[in-house]
Structure formats: C-alpha cells, structure tokens
Design an enzyme around this catalytic site. Structure first.
Site, PDB file in Angstrom:
ATOM      1  CG  ASP A  58      73.314  -7.678 -12.911  1.00  0.00           C
ATOM      2  OD1 ASP A  58      73.125  -8.326 -13.953  1.00  0.00           O
ATOM      3  OD2 ASP A  58      72.509  -6.825 -12.483  1.00  0.00           O
ATOM      4  CB  ILE A  59      73.361  -2.631 -12.415  1.00  0.00           C
ATOM      5  CG1 ILE A  59      73.441  -1.184 -11.975  1.00  0.00           C
ATOM      6  CG2 ILE A  59      71.932  -3.169 -12.455  1.00  0.00           C
ATOM      7  CD1 ILE A  59      73.073  -0.201 -13.055  1.00  0.00           C
ATOM      8  NE  ARG A  60      68.604  -4.403 -10.060  1.00  0.00           N
ATOM      9  CZ  ARG A  60      68.396  -4.222 -11.364  1.00  0.00           C
ATOM     10  NH1 ARG A  60      68.467  -5.252 -12.181  1.00  0.00           N
ATOM     11  NH2 ARG A  60      68.120  -3.036 -11.860  1.00  0.00           N
ATOM     12  CE1 TYR A 110      68.429  -4.414 -27.468  1.00  0.00           C
ATOM     13  CE2 TYR A 110      67.125  -5.332 -29.252  1.00  0.00           C
ATOM     14  CZ  TYR A 110      68.064  -5.478 -28.260  1.00  0.00           C
ATOM     15  OH  TYR A 110      68.652  -6.698 -28.069  1.00  0.00           O
ATOM     16  N   GLY A 128      71.010 -11.132 -15.940  1.00  0.00           N
ATOM     17  CA  GLY A 128      69.939 -11.039 -16.929  1.00  0.00           C
ATOM     18  C   GLY A 128      69.613 -12.371 -17.570  1.00  0.00           C
ATOM     19  CD  GLN A 129      65.795 -14.289 -22.121  1.00  0.00           C
ATOM     20  OE1 GLN A 129      65.959 -13.266 -22.779  1.00  0.00           O
ATOM     21  NE2 GLN A 129      65.030 -15.278 -22.541  1.00  0.00           N
ATOM     22  CE  LYS A 180      71.844  -4.934 -28.506  1.00  0.00           C
ATOM     23  NZ  LYS A 180      72.993  -5.307 -27.677  1.00  0.00           N
TER      24      LYS A 180
END
Ligand code: SER
Length: 317
Positions: free
Chosen positions: A34-36, A140, A11-12, A144
């Site tokens: 990672d998931i992929r 979101y 990710g970012q 959090k």
C-alpha cells in the site's frame, strides 16, 4: 496462482481480499502493499510500502516475492475523482500501466477491478448487457474503460493473462470506501447503529447495483482461478448481487433497528453520477463462463453488517 502481490491492500477491497488470499494460498505467499503503512490484518503477513505508479518498485517487489499473480486494487473512485479529474487519470492509468508492464516482464497474471462506472447515460439501463455502449461521464469511468482496453491489449499483444470484473457498489465494514458514489450504502449501517438517523446524499429511489464484500472477494479469486480456455470476456465481466435504493435499504434496516430514520440532502454531483449508471447489470456471461453466483442477498447482508458494525468500537469505520 501461488504467490501473489496485492496493491492498495489497505483499501476497502484489499482489507478483505488479503486475509482471504492468505487463508487460501498461505500467509507467506501473499505480499500486501500500500502507499502507506496500514496496520491491521494486511500487515500481519508480508507487507511493504509501495506506490503502485512506481513500476520499478513494483517490479522489485514482484521479483523478490517471486510472484506469479498481481491483484491491482489501488485506484481513485468516482466522487473523489471528480474533485481532481487529472489526478484520477494519472493515478489510475499510470498504476495500471506499471502493473501490466511488470506482469509482462515477470510472467504474472493480473487482476484489475473494473466497475459499473464504465457505463453512461447512453448505455441501456435495465438490464445493461455485458457488451454494450460504454461512454461514461466521470473521469473514474473513463479510466475504467481505458483500463479494460489496456488489459485487453496486453493480453492480445503480449499474452499477459489479464482478468477483471465490473464491480457494482461494494458494501462492507472495516476499511471504508475511498470516496465513491455508492458509499452511502456503507455509511447508512454505521449511522443506523450509532445515531439511528442517516442523511443520504442520493435521492430515495436511486437504484444502483450492489454486492456484499465477501461475494466480491470470492468473485475476484474465482475469475482468476477460472480455466482460461473458457473465458470469452476476460476484461471485464459484469457481476452483481442485487439492486438497492436508499429508501428501500432504510426499510430493510428499520426491521432490525426500530425507529431508524432516513433523511435526504441530495448532492447534485453524486446524484448525477448515480443516474448515469445502470439500474441493473446483466451478469449472464460471468454465470455462464465461470459459474458466478452471489451468496448474500440484502437481508443476509444487513444482518451481518449490523452485527459487525455494532461490535466495532464506536466511531471506528
Ligand atoms: N463504488 C464505486 C464508486 O462509487 C463504483 O465502482 O465510485
């Protein structure tokens, strides 16, 4: 912190954090997950495909890697979370519960990013204190706040060394942000270089806290390296670098990209989210407790972003 597992490595944040962790702690000591399959730098060292909500698989990865620290970055961000709130809750909370359970079982410390999204319309906006009302209006943000509390709970109840930062909008080149309200501040650089024109989904004077990614990555490592005895706010510290609004950033970019134009096509959902967040958070606690200070201001970030975006192949993000 010697042997580290990172979730959401593609990710970012992960695509920046993994190379930095490997530079500091040694490539073989940092397992990216990672998931992929993600390619790129994160896969240039130890890597495995892993769904962070799968506590068993995560536990195996931590055990086999003999990890003593987990950086848990996998999450759904604010705008994409509003499209499917139930899924945002499931992904964000079940992955955090898995991470905390594994950290407890294997004696790991755990870093979890929190966000300015923990705040809502009833929080003071400028400045937003470290300790204040937190009643967010996005799923979101709800995850959090719940996440911060869960990390506090695992620390208090089980002694897990949990730490976190309330990140502002993070600006970077490379892996794109995953559907947040602050994504405009990344897209604007790409569109400036490629088209000379950016159409912004927020209004011109919508201020939000922001930070350049190299500072964010350094902050995450520094808070994990901080002496636990000096930490009062482990979950989670306000950190910020500067406040940005679209019209203001467009002006800065125009000094480097002559003729750059910005237009507005406001998305009411993301505009409402942005307006519910702080204009400026107070990061005095982070500065006092573990020496936080950003290195990049808006100008230095803009020069670096434009140089790097311009050298990437056209269309790459
Ligand atoms: N960048 C995030 C978002 O926009 C905030 O933490 O959702």
């Amino acid at each position: 912190m010697k042997r580290i597992v990172v979730t959401g490595a593609g990710g970012q944040i992960g695509s920046w954090l993994v190379p930095e962790l490997r530079a500091r702690y040694g490539t073989e000591n940092v397992l990216a997950t990672d998931i992929r399959e993600i390619g790129g730098e994160s896969e240039s060292g130890p890597f495995r495909v892993l769904d962070a909500t799968d506590g068993h698989a995560l536990g195996e990865a931590v055990r086999e890697h003999r990890a003593d620290a987990i950086f848990h970055l996998a999450a759904m961000l604010s705008a994409v979370g509003e499209k499917n709130p139930r899924r945002a809750w499931d992904v964000n909370m079940s992955s955090l519960l898995a991470v905390l359970g594994v950290a407890r079982e294997h004696g790991c410390s755990a870093f979890t990013p929190s966000s300015i999204a923990v705040f809502g319309p009833s929080s003071p906006k400028d400045p937003t204190p470290q300790d204040t009302v937190m009643r967010p209006e996005t799923m979101y943000g709800v995850t959090k706040v719940a996440g911060e509390l869960l990390c506090d709970y695992y620390h208090g109840r089980y002694g897990v060394d949990t730490r976190g930062l309330r990140f502002p909008g993070l600006i970077s080149y490379g892996a794109p942000p995953g559907g947040g309200t602050t994504d405009w501040a990344v897209d604007i650089y790409y569109q400036a270089v490629e088209q000379g024109l950016y159409t912004c989904f927020l209004g011109p004077d919508t201020y939000i806290d922001m930070m350049y990614m190299p500072d964010a990555v350094r902050a995450a490592i520094d808070v994990m390296e901080a002496d636990p005895d000096v930490l009062e706010h482990r979950n989670a510290f306000n950190v910020t670098a500067f406040q940005l609004a679209p019209a203001q950033l467009a002006e800065v970019i125009r000094r480097h990209v002559s003729g750059f134009e910005i237009k507005y096509d406001v998305d009411p959902v993301r505009q409402a989210i942005a307006e519910s967040w702080p204009d400026r958070i107070d990061d005095t606690a982070a500065r006092a407790e573990w020496g936080w200070a950003p290195e990049y201001d808006i100008e230095a970030m803009t020069v670096d972003m434009l140089n790097n975006v311009a050298t990437l192949p056209k269309g790459a993000t």
